[in-house]
Design an enzyme around this catalytic site. Structure first.
Site, PDB file in Angstrom:
ATOM      1  N   GLU A  21       0.815  -1.217   0.000  1.00 31.55           N
ATOM      2  CA  GLU A  21       0.000   0.000   0.000  1.00 31.55           C
ATOM      3  C   GLU A  21       0.852   1.272   0.000  1.00 31.55           C
ATOM      4  O   GLU A  21       0.790   2.068   0.923  1.00 31.55           O
ATOM      5  CB  GLU A  21      -0.942  -0.001   1.215  1.00 31.55           C
ATOM      6  CG  GLU A  21      -2.027  -1.053   1.148  1.00 31.55           C
ATOM      7  CD  GLU A  21      -3.154  -0.709   0.177  1.00 31.55           C
ATOM      8  OE1 GLU A  21      -3.041   0.305  -0.562  1.00 31.55           O
ATOM      9  OE2 GLU A  21      -4.133  -1.473   0.143  1.00 31.55           O
ATOM     10  N   GLU A  67      -3.969 -10.607  -0.346  1.00 30.96           N
ATOM     11  CA  GLU A  67      -4.813 -10.552   0.848  1.00 30.96           C
ATOM     12  C   GLU A  67      -6.228 -10.889   0.414  1.00 30.96           C
ATOM     13  O   GLU A  67      -6.727 -10.358  -0.572  1.00 30.96           O
ATOM     14  CB  GLU A  67      -4.814  -9.149   1.477  1.00 30.96           C
ATOM     15  CG  GLU A  67      -3.472  -8.734   2.041  1.00 30.96           C
ATOM     16  CD  GLU A  67      -3.458  -7.307   2.611  1.00 30.96           C
ATOM     17  OE1 GLU A  67      -4.520  -6.787   2.999  1.00 30.96           O
ATOM     18  OE2 GLU A  67      -2.358  -6.727   2.661  1.00 30.96           O
TER      19      GLU A  67
HETATM   20  C1  IPT Z   1      -5.077  -3.868   3.598  1.00 35.79           C
HETATM   21  C2  IPT Z   1      -3.712  -3.745   4.165  1.00 35.79           C
HETATM   22  O1  IPT Z   1      -2.758  -4.126   3.215  1.00 35.79           O
HETATM   23  C3  IPT Z   1      -3.514  -4.539   5.399  1.00 35.79           C
HETATM   24  O2  IPT Z   1      -2.334  -4.105   6.015  1.00 35.79           O
HETATM   25  C4  IPT Z   1      -4.671  -4.390   6.320  1.00 35.79           C
HETATM   26  O3  IPT Z   1      -4.789  -3.061   6.700  1.00 35.79           O
HETATM   27  C5  IPT Z   1      -5.902  -4.802   5.623  1.00 35.79           C
HETATM   28  O4  IPT Z   1      -6.115  -3.994   4.519  1.00 35.79           O
HETATM   29  C6  IPT Z   1      -7.126  -4.647   6.497  1.00 35.79           C
HETATM   30  O5  IPT Z   1      -7.020  -5.286   7.707  1.00 35.79           O
HETATM   31  S1  IPT Z   1      -5.315  -2.364   2.755  1.00 35.79           S
HETATM   32  C7  IPT Z   1      -6.980  -2.099   2.474  1.00 35.79           C
HETATM   33  C8  IPT Z   1      -7.172  -0.814   1.723  1.00 35.79           C
HETATM   34  C9  IPT Z   1      -7.586  -3.203   1.750  1.00 35.79           C
END
Ligand code: IPT
Length: 957
Positions: free
Chosen positions: A419, A489
C-alpha cells in the site's frame, strides 16, 4: 570528544542513516564468538527528541535512577503505562502529514547498557567486532564508549556497525537513543500498533581475521535431470562443503550433482559449511528453481498453489518482540492447518522465522518494510515513493531485505512493500532487486498495471472478479494479461469469519492462472490488559484510532485457533475425499503440488445416528499430485432399526513428522448412507384451558398470550421468533461490491427492535395456535408468524410459519426462535461440530455426536458479536430438554442475551445472568468478509421469504 549536543536533524533526514556497514547475509557463525546484549537495560523516556543532551552516552554516566526495560522490547508495553502507551491506526498517520517532518512531541527512549566482554572473547587485536541491531523502531542513534557510531532508520531491518576498535575488556558503555517518530515513520505506515523500542536482538559479533563477510548461496534444481547446481559466491574466498553430496568446491565454482529438491511440501535441506581462512559458517541448502513460465509461477518445473496467510509478528504481551518458541509455534500451527505459504506482511520478519520456514517448509513472500498508505488521504500527493529524494532510503530498505534474507530457500518472492501507491522509487527498487537476484520473482500489489512485478496481485477482489481474471477476461495492460494472479490478501479474518473462502478456493483450483492467496491475517493484535482482557485501538486513549480493526486474525492473541483457521484448514486440505455411500466407493484425490500420498494413512469409520460404530484402515495408493483413485469401502456394518448412517474417511499422518504426530488429521470427507428419519409426532393430545393456563401434553402455556411457560417441569422463558443477531465485524463493514452495510440497513429498518403483536390464541381439538405479527415500529414490513403446538402426550411439537408482509429489501440476520432456560450446563447434539458454522463458514463442521458446555460453546471474538452457532443440528440436549428439528437447525446458547452481547465492547463486559438464552435458527445470513472485502455471496444470504420449520421438545430423562 565533544558532548552535550542536542542535534536531532538526522531524525527528519530522508536518508537511511550514516555509519552502518553495508547490508549482508544474516548468519550464525560456527566458531566466531558472539555476545547477546539482550536483557535488562536502563531506560529514560523523554517527551521530545531534544529534551536531554547526549551526555548519557559518556563513560561514567550514572543512570542509577533510570528505569529498567527489557530488550528486546517496546517501552510502551513495559512499565504499566509509565513510559507512554501504544497507539493503533490502520492507515492514518498519527501525526500531521508534512514529510519529512515529525511532531515536536516525539517520545524518545535513551537506552543504556554496560557490558564486559566474556572471558573467552578473543584478544582485542585479533579480528574485529560488529554490533548488530535486528530491529529498532523507528530511528536510533548509537554511541559506544562515548563515540557516536551512527544513526539509522528502517525499523524491521538489520543494521550493523564496526566497533572492534572501540571495545575494551570491561565496562563498555552502549548508549542507544531511540525516537518514536522520524522521517522513516512516513515509510512505515503499516496497519498495526505504533510501538517504539529496541524490539529485536542486539548482538556483538566477533569477526575473526579471514572470516566470512557476505555470501550468496545459489542452489538451483533441474527437474528434467534431477540435478542440483550449487554455487556459493562469497566476498571472502574459501571452500564449500556439503558432505551428504560429496561436495567440496571453491567458493564461486558451480557444482552439479543429483539432489532431492526443496519444496514447501518436501523441505529437504542439505547441511553444508562455508569455510574461509578464519571462520566456518553453517549453510542450510535447499535446491529449488523459481521461474515465471507459460504465464505461471513454477517451482521445480511445476505450477504451485499458494494456500497462504499474511503474518504480522505479534505477541499479546511483548508486541513485535517475539521469542523463538513463539515463532516456532506459528510455523507449527500453520503446518498443522495445511497452510503452505506466508507473506511476511508488511516487513521482513525476525530472521529466525525464515530459518523455520526453510526447515518445516513454507513458501515465503518476503516483504520490504515499506508502506505509505496514509498518503491515500491526499490522493497520494507527496508520496515518498514517487519523490527522488526518498529513493536512496527505499533502495536501502530493499537491499537490507534482500541481502539479509537471500540465502533462504523458502523465499520465492521479494515484495516491494505494501500500500504505497505507485512511483519511481518502487520501480528503482524492483530494478535493483531483479538485477541482484535473478532466482526469485518480484511482488507488489499496489500497481495493477504490473509495471514492476512478476505477478498480478490484488487484495480482497470479489469472487466474480477472481473468476473473470481466471477466465482472462479482466483486460489490463499487455504485461498484466500475461501474468499469473494471486490474492495477496483476501478473507479478512476479523471477528466471526471470514465467510466465502471455500467459494474462493474453488476458483483458485479451477483456473490455472490463479495461483492461490493469502488470508488476511494470521493473528489478532490484542494487547493483554488487566481490566479489558485484550485491548485494541482506542483502549489507550488514542486521539485517533481504528478500534478493533487490528484484531483480524485466524488465531486469537493467545494463539488459540479461531473457527476461521479450522475452516481454512478444511478448505485447503491437500487431499480431497469424496464419496457416495450408495455405491460403496470413496474417491481420493491428491491435491499436493509435489508430494505423493505415501506419508498419509487413511481411516474409514461408520456412523449410526452420529455415533461411530466401526472403523478400520483403508488402503489408498500413493497417488501422485493431481491423481485420483476410487477406493472400495467395506460392507456397511449392520445396525438395529431405522437410523441415519454415514461414512467418514480421514487422512492422517502415517508417522511422526517434524511438525505433526502420527495420527494428526490432514484431511477428511463425509458422505451419507441411509437418510435421516424425521421426527413425527401424532397429535393425539389436545390443548386444555384451565383458568390462566393452557396445558398440552407435557407443556404449559400462559392462556392469555399463548406463551410457552414450561415443558415437563422445565421452565421456559420468552419463546418467540427472533430475527436479530449481535452484528459481527463483517455485518458492520461495507460490502466492497454492493456498498451494502448490513448492520446499518438492519438497524435502520429496526430489526433489532421488533415488536410482537398478538393476534389470536386458538384452541382446537389437537392444536394450540398462536397468531402474531412481528414488525418494527415505523415500518410497514412485518412477518406474519404463526406458532402451532401439538403433542402426543409426552412430546411437544412446535411448527413456526413465517410469511413476510410488505416489501423486504434486505436479508434477515437470522430466522428462528429464541427461548430462555433457567439452568443449562452440559450440551449434547447430533449435527455439525465441533465448532461453529454459518452458511458460508461451514466446511469444517462435520456431522457427529458432540458434547460441550454452554461456556465452551462461546467463541471469544475480542469484540463480542454473534458467535458459536452449531449447524446442521438434528437434535440437541441442554437444560433438561431434548430438541429435535425438522428440518435441521442451528443453535447457540449463552448466559447473556443477544442484546447484551451486542452492547459489549470487550469480553470482560459480558456477565453471566441467571438465564441461558438459546437460539434455534432455521437460518442465518452468511458471514461474508466485508469488514474489508466482499459480503456474503447471494447464495449464502437469508432472503426474507415464506418459511416453515418445526421443533419437537421432550424432557431429557
Ligand atoms: C489492507 C492492508 O494491506 C492490510 O495491512 C490491512 O490493513 C488490511 O487492509 C485490512 O485489515 S489495505 C486495504 C485498503 C484493503
Amino acid at each position: 570528544m565533544s558532548f552535550r549536543t542536542t542535534d536531532v536533524d538526522y531524525i527528519e533526514d530522508v536518508s537511511p542513516g550514516s555509519g552502518a556497514l553495508p547490508p549482508r547475509a544474516w548468519y550464525a557463525s560456527s566458531d566466531a564468538t558472539s555476545l547477546s546484549l539482550n536483557g535488562s537495560w536502563r531506560l529514560r523516556v523523554s517527551p521530545t527528541a531534544d529534551a536531554e543532551d547526549d551526555s548519557f552516552a559518556e563513560e561514567g554516566y550514572d543512570a542509577g535512577d533510570w528505569a529498567e526495560v527489557t530488550v528486546p522490547g517496546h517501552w510502551v508495553l513495559q512499565g504499566d503505562g509509565a513510559f507512554g502507551k501504544p497507539v493503533y491506526t490502520n492507515h492514518l498517520y498519527p501525526f500531521p502529514v508534512d514529510p519529512p517532518h515529525v511532531p515536536t512531541e516525539n517520545p524518545t527512549g535513551d537506552h543504556l547498557r554496560v557490558f564486559d566482554l566474556p572471558d573467552d572473547w578473543p584478544a582485542l587485536d585479533e579480528g574485529g567486532a560488529v554490533l548488530r541491531f535486528d530491529g529498532v523502531e523507528s530511528c536510533a542513534r548509537v554511541w559506544l564508549n562515548g563515540t557516536d557510531i551512527g544513526e539509522f532508520k528502517g525499523s524491521r531491518l538489520a543494521h550493523e556497525f564496526a566497533v572492534g576498535h572501540l571495545l575494551k575488556p570491561s565496562g563498555n558503555v552502549l548508549a542507544v537513543r531511540v525516537h518514536q517518530w522520524s522521517a522513516g515513520s512516513y515509510l512505515e505506515d503499516q496497519d498495526q500498533w505504533w510501538l517504539p523500542g529496541i524490539f529485536r536482538d542486539v548482538t556483538l559479533l566477533h569477526r575473526p581475521a579471514g572470516g566470512v563477510l557476505d555470501f550468496f548461496v545459489h542452489a538451483d534444481y533441474d527437474h528434467v535431470t534431477g540435478e542440483g547446481t550449487l554455487r556459493v559466491d562469497s566476498d571472502v574466498d574459501g571452500r564449500v562443503l556439503v558432505p551428504a553430496l560429496d561436495i567440496d568446491v571453491a567458493t564461486g565454482a558451480p557444482v552439479t550433482v543429483p539432489v532431492e529438491p526443496w519444496s514447501a511440501e518436501t523441505p529437504k535441506l542439505y547441511d553444508g559449511e562455508l569455510v574461509t581462512e578464519g571462520e566456518r559458517v553453517p549453510l542450510r541448502i535447499g535446491f529449488r528453481t523459481v521461474v515465471l513460465e507459460d504465464g505461471l509461477i513454477k517451482v521445480n518445473g511445476r505450477p504451485i498453489l499458494f494456500k497462504g496467510v499474511n503474518r504480522h509478528e505479534w505477541h499479546p504481551r511483548t508486541g513485535r518482540a517475539l521469542d523463538l518458541a513463539t515463532m516456532r509455534e506459528d510455523v507449527l500451527l500453520m503446518k498443522r492447518h495445511n497452510l503452505n505459504a506466508v507473506r511476511t506482511s508488511h516487513y521482513p520478519p525476525h530472521p529466525a522465522f525464515l530459518d523455520l520456514c526453510d526447515e518445516y517448509g513454507l513458501w515465503v513472500i518476503d516483504e520490504c518494510d515499506l508502506e505509505t498508505h496514509g498518503f491515500t488521504e491526499q490522493d497520494w500527493r507527496d508520496n515518498p515513493v514517487d519523490d527522488d529524494r526518498w529513493t536512496p532510503a527505499l533502495l536501502d530498505r530493499a537491499a537490507r531485505m534482500v541481502e539479509r534474507d537471500k540465502n533462504h530457500p523458502s523465499i520465492v518472492f521479494w515484495s516491494l512493500g505494501n500500500e504505497a501507491g505507485t512511483g519511481r522509487g518502487l520501480t528503482a527498487m524492483a530494478e535493483w532487486i531483479h538485477s541482484r537476484d535473478t532466482s526469485r520473482l518480484v511482488h507488489y500489489e499496489g500497481d495493477w498495471n504490473c509495471r514492476d512485478t512478476d505477478v498480478y496481485s490484488r487484495m480482497y477482489a470479489s469472487h466474480a472478479e477472481v473468476e473473470a481474471i481466471g477466465k482472462e477476461l479482466d483486460g489490463g495492460t499487455l504485461k498484466r494479461r500475461g501474468l499469473p494472479f494471486i490474492q495477496c490478501e483476501y478473507g479478512h479474518a476479523m471477528g466471526n469469519g471470514p465467510g466465502g473462502i471455500a467459494d474462493y478456493q474453488e476458483l483458485f483450483e479451477k483456473y490455472d492462472r490463479i495461483q492461490g492467496g493469502f488470508i488476511w491475517e494470521w493473528i489478532d493484535h490484542g494487547i493483554e490488559h488487566a481490566e479489558l482482557g485484550y485491548a485494541y485501538g482506542g483502549d489507550f486513549g488514542e486521539e485517533l484510532h481504528d478500534g478493533n480493526f487490528v484484531c483480524d486474525g485466524l488465531i486469537f492473541p493467545d494463539r488459540t485457533p479461531s473457527p476461521g483457521l479450522a475452516e481454512y484448514k478444511k478448505v485447503i486440505e491437500p487431499v480431497r475425499i469424496e464419496g457416495d455411500g450408495a455405491d460403496g466407493t470413496v474417491r481420493v484425490t491428491n491435491r499436493y503440488d509435489f508430494a505423493d500420498l505415501s506419508a498419509l494413512a487413511f481411516v474409514w469409520s461408520y456412523q449410526v445416528d452420529g455415533a461411530t460404530v466401526e472403523s478400520g484402515s483403508l488402503s489408498v495408493p500413493a497417488l501422485k499430485p493431481g491423481e485420483s483413485a476410487d477406493v472400495k469401502l467395506p460392507e456397511p456394518p449392520a445396525h438395529q432399526g431405522p437410523a441415519e448412517t454415514g461414512w467418514t474417511v480421514r487422512a492422517t499422518l502415517a508417522a511422526d513428522t517434524a511438525w505433526g504426530e502420527r495420527g494428526h488429521e490432514v484431511a477428511w470427507g463425509q458422505f451419507p448412507g441411509a437418510v435421516r428419519v424425521l421426527p413425527s409426532v401424532a397429535a393425539t393430545d389436545g390443548p386444555v384451558r384451565d383458568g390462566r393456563t393452557i396445558t398440552l401434553g407435557p407443556a404449559a402455556f400462559d392462556a392469555r398470550t399463548g406463551t410457552l411457560t414450561s415443558i415437563g417441569g422445565v421452565s421456559v422463558e420468552g419463546l418467540r421468533l427472533d430475527v436479530w443477531r449481535a452484528p459481527t465485524d463483517n455485518d458492520e463493514g461495507t460490502d466492497w461490491v454492493s456498498g451494502v452495510q448490513y448492520s446499518v440497513l438492519w438497524r435502520t429498518l429496526g430489526l433489532h427492535r421488533m415488536r410482537h403483536r398478538l393476534d389470536a390464541v386458538e384452541l382446537t381439538d389437537d392444536t394450540l395456535t398462536v397468531r402474531t405479527r412481528v414488525a418494527p415500529a415505523a415500518r410497514e414490513v412485518g412477518l406474519a408468524t404463526v406458532y402451532r403446538w401439538t403433542s402426543d402426550g409426552s412430546r411437544l411439537k412446535l411448527t413456526v410459519s413465517v410469511a413476510p408482509e410488505g416489501e423486504w429489501k434486505v436479508p434477515l440476520p437470522r430466522l428462528g426462535v429464541r427461548l430462555g432456560l433457567a439452568e443449562a450446563e452440559a450440551v449434547t447434539w447430533f449435527g455439525g461440530g465441533p465448532g461453529e458454522a454459518y452458511p458460508d463458514t461451514r466446511a469444517a463442521s462435520r456431522i457427529g455426536l458432540w458434547t460441550s458446555t454452554v461456556d465452551d460453546l462461546q467463541t471469544p471474538y475480542l469484540r463480542p458479536q454473534e458467535n458459536g452457532a452449531r449447524g446442521d443440528v438434528r437434535w440437541a440436549r441442554l437444560g433438561g430438554l431434548r430438541i429435535e428439528g425438522d428440518p435441521e437447525f442451528a443453535f447457540s446458547a449463552r448466559r447473556w442475551t443477544n442484546e447484551q452481547l451486542e452492547a459489549a465492547s470487550h469480553l470482560t463486559d459480558l456477565k453471566a445472568g441467571d438465564t441461558v438464552w438459546v437460539n434455534l435458527d432455521h437460518g442465518q445470513n452468511g458471514v461474508g468478509s466485508q469488514s474489508c472485502g466482499p459480503g456474503p455471496l447471494p447464495r449464502h444470504q437469508l432472503t426474507a421469504a415464506p418459511a416453515e420449520f418445526s421443533f419437537v421438545f421432550s424432557t431429557d430423562k
